[in-house]
Design an enzyme around this catalytic site. Structure first.
Site, PDB file in Angstrom:
ATOM      1  N   ARG A  37     -19.846 -65.919   3.703  1.00  0.00           N
ATOM      2  CA  ARG A  37     -18.398 -66.112   3.834  1.00  0.00           C
ATOM      3  C   ARG A  37     -18.000 -67.585   3.712  1.00  0.00           C
ATOM      4  O   ARG A  37     -16.920 -67.901   3.207  1.00  0.00           O
ATOM      5  CB  ARG A  37     -17.912 -65.548   5.176  1.00  0.00           C
ATOM      6  CG  ARG A  37     -17.931 -64.030   5.216  1.00  0.00           C
ATOM      7  CD  ARG A  37     -17.383 -63.489   6.521  1.00  0.00           C
ATOM      8  NE  ARG A  37     -17.249 -62.042   6.462  1.00  0.00           N
ATOM      9  CZ  ARG A  37     -16.792 -61.298   7.465  1.00  0.00           C
ATOM     10  NH1 ARG A  37     -16.425 -61.870   8.603  1.00  0.00           N
ATOM     11  NH2 ARG A  37     -16.681 -59.997   7.328  1.00  0.00           N
ATOM     12  N   LYS A 199     -18.911 -40.150   8.395  1.00  0.00           N
ATOM     13  CA  LYS A 199     -17.915 -39.231   8.941  1.00  0.00           C
ATOM     14  C   LYS A 199     -16.673 -39.124   8.062  1.00  0.00           C
ATOM     15  O   LYS A 199     -16.091 -40.118   7.657  1.00  0.00           O
ATOM     16  CB  LYS A 199     -17.503 -39.685  10.350  1.00  0.00           C
ATOM     17  CG  LYS A 199     -18.620 -39.559  11.377  1.00  0.00           C
ATOM     18  CD  LYS A 199     -18.111 -39.871  12.774  1.00  0.00           C
ATOM     19  CE  LYS A 199     -19.207 -39.681  13.816  1.00  0.00           C
ATOM     20  NZ  LYS A 199     -18.730 -39.957  15.187  1.00  0.00           N
ATOM     21  N   GLY A 352     -18.979 -53.362   4.564  1.00  0.00           N
ATOM     22  CA  GLY A 352     -20.204 -54.035   4.983  1.00  0.00           C
ATOM     23  C   GLY A 352     -21.478 -53.389   4.494  1.00  0.00           C
ATOM     24  O   GLY A 352     -22.363 -54.054   3.934  1.00  0.00           O
ATOM     25  N   GLY A 375     -12.807 -53.948   6.984  1.00  0.00           N
ATOM     26  CA  GLY A 375     -11.625 -53.183   7.356  1.00  0.00           C
ATOM     27  C   GLY A 375     -10.459 -53.426   6.424  1.00  0.00           C
ATOM     28  O   GLY A 375      -9.712 -52.502   6.084  1.00  0.00           O
TER      29      GLY A 375
END
Length: 395
Positions: A37, A199, A352, A375
């Site tokens: 980053r 999920k 990620g 996110g």
């Protein structure tokens, strides 16, 4: 309207406040374990320095919950950046107030100052106007280059813009916006989206959004077994969200009505436990025996993917198709990553686990864009308006 970028503002001799994302992992000795980053921020920082700007860097690290916590200091990031830039990055012990203002006042042209962790103050995450105004005092120009926090409406990327300092996008944020435009808003067709993960419940909004934008959707990972069970398949001990079987049926029907091809694995690598060295078998993905669970995609599924991806002009990928952290269940993910990388399509990957899988496969350089935001990338794919992007000035 087009969002303003670095090219739209005069940086010469200016105090340039750059919101970066230096929320990096640290090792046990307190050093930076992965500097990805920080490296991603270098083009924006170097551009500002080339203009003789006085560069003020602001970031968060970890979750100090609005309190000073030495273990979340940005000193390791400043030290790492010093090495990458080849010039000293000064560190100040606060991000607002007299200490920070004095350090900025003393900063020379072409020099860099790192502010201490924004989240040592509760006003950052609360988007408190008083805190945002204190940050604005440090700047002549505000640059947001932190896509990883674009889905958060905080003082440093949203609130600061209310104090006469329009926010412009740095090169990293600009690249994320452009990749999204090319990937989903104005793509070359056909568009194939590849989803993985465990999920369905965490990706319902994403599935709904993508079926309105893409031509084909492949669903892999453990969440594929909820769809396979909804079709009436036998999934053994594979992870299935029983409460979402009807939801899966509705999602598949919605895709059909929109003319979107929804593709699932046709075979799976199965085992009785998720561990290295266990016995594995390859069976039809909808005929997994009791006591066994699907942990990776099989060769027939990869053959189908090769055909599907070979016809794509744009591919968007989020989530691995198998339990890639454990050998031998990494093979499907690595093979799929290489198929996407070699497809010849415009390729965008994010999340990620996805970024880790691309790195594991050794094909990062072959992707057109790899998103730095987890996110934020997901929420952008879901079609949500990201506060950090909405707050950018329009040109």
């Amino acid at each position: 309207m087009r969002k303003c970028t670095l090219g739209d503002v005069d940086l010469v001799g200016k105090r340039v406040f750059i919101r970066v994302d230096f929320n990096v992992p640290l090792d046990k000795s307190g050093g930076v374990r992965d500097d990805t980053r920080i490296r991603e921020s270098l083009p924006t920082i170097r551009h500002a320095l080339s203009k003789g700007a006085r560069v003020i860097l602001a970031s968060h690290l970890g979750r100090p919950n609005g309190k000073v916590a030495p273990e979340y200091s940005l000193k390791p990031a400043a030290h790492c950046l010093t090495g990458l830039l080849g010039q000293e990055v000064a560190m100040v012990g606060d991000c607002v107030g007299e200490t920070a203002e004095a350090a900025v006042a003393a900063l020379g042209n072409g020099k860099v100052l790192m502010l201490e962790n924004l989240r040592f103050h509760p006003g950052e995450e609360a988007n408190d106007p008083a805190f945002a105004e204190q940050l604005a005092r440090l700047a002549d120009v505000v640059v947001d280059d932190a896509f990883g926090t674009a889905h958060r409406g905080h003082a440093s990327n949203v609130g600061i813009g209310a104090f006469g300092k329009p926010i412009v996008a740095g090169y990293l944020l600009q690249a994320e916006i452009e990749a999204f435009r090319k990937g989903l808003l104005q793509p070359e067709r056909p568009v194939v989206a590849v989803l993985g993960g465990s999920k369905v419940s965490t990706k319902l909004a994403l599935i709904e959004s993508l079926t309105a934008k893409v031509d084909h959707l492949f669903i892999g990972g453990a969440m594929a077994f909820t769809f396979l069970r909804a079709r009436g398949g036998e999934t053994g001990n594979s992870l299935v969200e029983e409460a979402l079987l009807e939801t899966a049926r509705k999602a598949e029907e919605a895709a059909r009505q929109r003319g979107v091809g929804l593709h699932l694995p046709v075979d799976a690598v199965i085992a009785q436990t998720l561990a290295a060295g266990v016995e594995t078998r390859i069976v039809a993905a909808d005929a997994i025996p009791a006591g066994w669970m699907g942990l990776d995609i099989g060769p027939k599924t990869l053959a189908n993917l090769e055909e599907l991806l070979g016809k794509a002009r744009t591919i968007v990928w989020n989530g691995p198709p198998g339990a890639f952290e454990t050998v031998p269940f990494d093979q499907g993910t690595v093979a799929m990553a290489r198929l996407i990388a070699n497809s010849g399509a415009m390729t965008v990957a994010g999340g990620g686990d996805t970024v880790a899988a691309v790195a594991m496969a050794g094909v990062a350089a072959s992707f057109n864009h790899i998103s730095t935001g987890g996110g934020a990338f997901l929420e952008m794919l879901e079609g949500r308006e990201l506060p950090g992007i909405a707050a950018l000035a329009e040109c």
